[in-house]
Write a protein that holds these residues in place. Structure first.
Motif, PDB file in Angstrom:
ATOM      1  N   ARG A  38       0.834  -1.207   0.000  1.00 12.92           N
ATOM      2  CA  ARG A  38       0.000   0.000   0.000  1.00 12.92           C
ATOM      3  C   ARG A  38       0.866   1.253   0.000  1.00 12.92           C
ATOM      4  O   ARG A  38       0.549   2.242  -0.657  1.00 12.92           O
ATOM      5  N   ALA A  39       1.964   1.232   0.749  1.00 12.70           N
ATOM      6  CA  ALA A  39       2.832   2.406   0.821  1.00 12.70           C
ATOM      7  C   ALA A  39       3.463   2.696  -0.534  1.00 12.70           C
ATOM      8  O   ALA A  39       3.553   3.856  -0.958  1.00 12.70           O
ATOM      9  N   ARG A  41       3.681   5.803  -5.583  1.00 15.62           N
ATOM     10  CA  ARG A  41       3.541   5.911  -7.040  1.00 15.62           C
ATOM     11  C   ARG A  41       2.456   6.916  -7.400  1.00 15.62           C
ATOM     12  O   ARG A  41       2.618   7.741  -8.305  1.00 15.62           O
ATOM     13  N   ALA A  42       1.322   6.856  -6.694  1.00 13.05           N
ATOM     14  CA  ALA A  42       0.207   7.757  -6.997  1.00 13.05           C
ATOM     15  C   ALA A  42       0.583   9.222  -6.761  1.00 13.05           C
ATOM     16  O   ALA A  42       0.015  10.119  -7.396  1.00 13.05           O
ATOM     17  N   ALA A  43       1.535   9.454  -5.862  1.00 17.22           N
ATOM     18  CA  ALA A  43       1.914  10.832  -5.540  1.00 17.22           C
ATOM     19  C   ALA A  43       2.959  11.405  -6.493  1.00 17.22           C
ATOM     20  O   ALA A  43       3.281  12.599  -6.421  1.00 17.22           O
ATOM     21  N   ILE A  44       3.487  10.590  -7.393  1.00 22.91           N
ATOM     22  CA  ILE A  44       4.562  11.040  -8.282  1.00 22.91           C
ATOM     23  C   ILE A  44       4.015  11.847  -9.450  1.00 22.91           C
ATOM     24  O   ILE A  44       3.042  11.453 -10.105  1.00 22.91           O
ATOM     25  N   THR A  45       4.632  12.961  -9.705  1.00 26.81           N
ATOM     26  CA  THR A  45       4.397  13.733 -10.925  1.00 26.81           C
ATOM     27  C   THR A  45       5.675  13.658 -11.746  1.00 26.81           C
ATOM     28  O   THR A  45       6.718  14.160 -11.330  1.00 26.81           O
ATOM     29  N   MET A  76       5.273   5.144 -18.439  1.00 29.20           N
ATOM     30  CA  MET A  76       4.665   4.283 -19.448  1.00 29.20           C
ATOM     31  C   MET A  76       3.314   4.868 -19.828  1.00 29.20           C
ATOM     32  O   MET A  76       2.412   4.973 -18.992  1.00 29.20           O
ATOM     33  N   ASN A  77       3.215   5.312 -21.070  1.00 26.73           N
ATOM     34  CA  ASN A  77       1.964   5.889 -21.581  1.00 26.73           C
ATOM     35  C   ASN A  77       1.441   7.019 -20.705  1.00 26.73           C
ATOM     36  O   ASN A  77       0.262   7.101 -20.355  1.00 26.73           O
ATOM     37  N   GLY A  78       2.356   7.904 -20.323  1.00 24.71           N
ATOM     38  CA  GLY A  78       1.954   9.124 -19.637  1.00 24.71           C
ATOM     39  C   GLY A  78       1.802   9.023 -18.139  1.00 24.71           C
ATOM     40  O   GLY A  78       1.365   9.989 -17.497  1.00 24.71           O
ATOM     41  N   GLU A  79       2.150   7.900 -17.536  1.00 25.48           N
ATOM     42  CA  GLU A  79       2.048   7.767 -16.085  1.00 25.48           C
ATOM     43  C   GLU A  79       3.259   7.012 -15.561  1.00 25.48           C
ATOM     44  O   GLU A  79       3.984   6.376 -16.341  1.00 25.48           O
ATOM     45  N   PRO A  80       3.513   7.080 -14.251  1.00 25.35           N
ATOM     46  CA  PRO A  80       4.620   6.279 -13.709  1.00 25.35           C
ATOM     47  C   PRO A  80       4.409   4.803 -14.052  1.00 25.35           C
ATOM     48  O   PRO A  80       3.274   4.340 -14.198  1.00 25.35           O
ATOM     49  N   LEU A  81       5.498   4.078 -14.181  1.00 26.67           N
ATOM     50  CA  LEU A  81       5.385   2.656 -14.496  1.00 26.67           C
ATOM     51  C   LEU A  81       4.382   1.977 -13.566  1.00 26.67           C
ATOM     52  O   LEU A  81       4.415   2.191 -12.345  1.00 26.67           O
ATOM     53  N   PRO A  82       3.485   1.149 -14.076  1.00 25.52           N
ATOM     54  CA  PRO A  82       2.658   0.331 -13.182  1.00 25.52           C
ATOM     55  C   PRO A  82       3.552  -0.598 -12.358  1.00 25.52           C
ATOM     56  O   PRO A  82       4.656  -0.967 -12.780  1.00 25.52           O
ATOM     57  N   LEU A  83       3.078  -0.966 -11.185  1.00 30.64           N
ATOM     58  CA  LEU A  83       3.883  -1.811 -10.299  1.00 30.64           C
ATOM     59  C   LEU A  83       4.299  -3.097 -10.996  1.00 30.64           C
ATOM     60  O   LEU A  83       5.451  -3.524 -10.897  1.00 30.64           O
TER      61      LEU A  83
END
Length: 526
Positions: A203-204, A209-213, A360-367
């Protein structure tokens, strides 16, 4: 009665094992590991290459779920046998449980990401199962039958004699036994489910990841308007992240806090380099479109996808390190211990977009696709280039080092082979007669595709229309109008590269360096 006793013993073994596994998974959630995943990962590492190939061919991207399901089913079958063994020959059932726990401990501590407490969950699982099994067995077996004297009766001599007669004692209640075994198994299942909720590390990292710009790209990729033919059923020019194939050896996705991530570049270099997440994001990051392909992809298979990646050239980091003369390979290592050997010249080639990717495609790499950092190298199959969760780059020689898959019989360098695939119509489809379309994709990354031809029912090869390519590092869509007539039809396709090579018809399996042959589908026109 004997059959019922055996069934109860087997059920006791299963319930005790489920209880133990639940306790182990719960403990694993607290120390950041999973006994079941550790055993499954060890099974992957120890399995022969043909078994891995068969699993990927049979289950595709569902290979991990299939393996975990298989591990659980085998464990339950063994558990039933151990319950029966313990009933007949105590304490051998518990002894084998201890041995299985020791194997789980060994698998856990041997992982590349093992910690000082990685042994604990497997040990806790075995201990819990060993303690619960005899408790359940005592409630599954009828107690001994005592005796009491029968009423006195006169004998021939006129004296009274006592005759011992058995006094039946009721067998354990079936309902009570079911309650005990059900409770043990239920606790195990609930503990396993609870372990998922308690895995705070996952979760952390997801929150991080969600907080990354991501930084603004110094160069962006624009998909040409003509790259999409707009044909229903045809693979899109850019594969959405949710649809991108996943083939790797990680049963549990590594959870890496970006703030703790480090990349070490060492080996045959003049200068060892260490890079942090913040330092990587501070470097110039550019977009590049690249199609990735798994070497296990069969002819016409779907273990392939295209994305727009954001990253920094690996060649610039290697330039800092200054590889020494004689070095010809970079051994990359993932957080979970996977390794890949990439030709050094592919990573230092200024004309190749070999990058450390963070987007990847405009967002941080998926986990599951390598967050926070992975490698992307056009023109090479993933097993020698596309290391996810990368943490280490060792500059070395092919003669001195081997990687995960090359030790299992796959070729060292893995260049992408020219290939094409029919997406429309699907094999086995039934379509209406009249105007139809045949369409698909073709690829040879870092070379490019010049043309595609289509053959219907063994007739003449017809040139298809190519969509606008995004780049020579991506696949390209193609299509051909078809006047479909009633009956059964066989359709084939073949591609021609920008260098003039024509895709070979010779059939070859994926091992050891990629499948070859023409894709072929059979359809019925009503």
């Amino acid at each position: 009665m004997r059959r019922e006793a055996t069934g109860r013993a087997a059920a006791a073994g299963v319930a005790a094992t489920v209880f133990g596994v639940g306790i182990g998974e719960l403990a694993g959630a607290l120390v950041g590991t999973s006994p079941i995943a550790a055993v499954g990962s060890a099974a992957i590492d120890l399995a022969p290459a043909w078994a891995k190939d068969a699993a990927i061919a049979l289950f595709g991207t569902g290979d991990k779920a299939a393996l975990l399901t298989g591990v659980v089913l085998v464990l339950l079958a063994v558990a039933a046998g151990l319950g029966t063994l313990e009933r007949r020959l105590p304490p051998w059932g518990r002894t084998v449980l201890v041995l299985l726990g020791m194997l789980g401990v060994a698998a856990s501590v041997s992982r590349a990401d093992a910690t000082a407490l990685s042994w604990l969950p497997a040990a806790a699982a075995a201990t819990a199962a060993v303690l619960v099994l005899p408790l359940l067995l005592r409630r599954s077996t009828a107690p001994g039958v005592p005796h009491r004297p029968a009423p006195a009766s006169p004998d021939a001599a006129g004296t009274a004699a006592s005759v011992a007669t058995p006094v039946p004692r009721p067998a354990p209640s079936r309902r009570a036994f079911l309650v005990w075994t059900g409770a043990a198994a239920g606790v195990g299942v609930l503990a396993t489910l609870g372990s998922t909720a308690l895995r705070a590390g996952g979760r952390a990292v997801a929150a991080a990841r969600a907080a990354i710009t991501l930084p603004r790209a110094t160069r962006t990729v624009s998909v040409p308007a003509g790259a999409e033919l707009g044909i229903p059923g045809l693979s899109p020019a850019i594969t959405p992240n949710a649809d991108f194939y996943r083939i790797d050896t990680a049963l549990v996705v590594p959870q890496i806090d970006p703030a703790a991530w480090r990349l070490r570049i060492h080996g045959l270099v003049e200068n060892e380099v260490t890079l942090t997440w913040d330092e990587l994001l501070a470097l110039p990051l550019a977009e590049s479109a690249t199609t990735l392909t798994c070497v296990s992809n069969e002819v016409g298979g779907d273990l392939i996808g295209t994305a727009i990646w954001l990253g920094h050239p690996i060649r610039e980091l290697l330039a800092r390190a200054v590889p020494r003369d004689g070095a010809d390979m970079v051994l990359s290592t993932s957080q979970d211990g996977f390794t890949a050997g990439t030709p050094l010249d592919a990573l230092t080639d200024p004309g190749r977009e070999a990058i450390l990717a963070v987007g990847m495609n405009g967002e941080p790499l998926p986990l599951e696709h390598g967050f926070p950092v992975r490698m992307v190298v056009p023109g090479l199959y993933g097993y020698v280039s596309a290391t996810k969760w990368v943490t280490d780059l060792e500059v070395t020689r092919f003669a001195d080092a081997t990687a995960y898959w090359t030790t299992r019989g796959w070729s060292e360098r893995g260049p992408i082979k020219l290939a094409s695939r029919i997406d429309v119509p699907r094999g086995g489809a039934s379509i209406d007669p009249g105007d139809a379309v045949i369409a698909g994709v073709a690829w040879q990354q870092h070379t490019g595709v010049r043309g595609v031809e289509v053959q219907v029912d063994g007739g003449a090869w017809q040139p298809a229309t190519l969509a606008a390519p995004i780049s020579g590092d991506t696949w390209v869509q193609w299509s051909l109008p078809w006047a479909a007539t009633s009956g059964s039809h066989t359709i084939r396709c073949r591609a021609t590269s920008t260098t003039g090579e024509t895709q070979t018809a010779a059939l070859a399996p994926p091992a050891p360096d990629g499948a070859t042959g023409w894709d072929e589908v059979s359809v019925t026109v009503r």
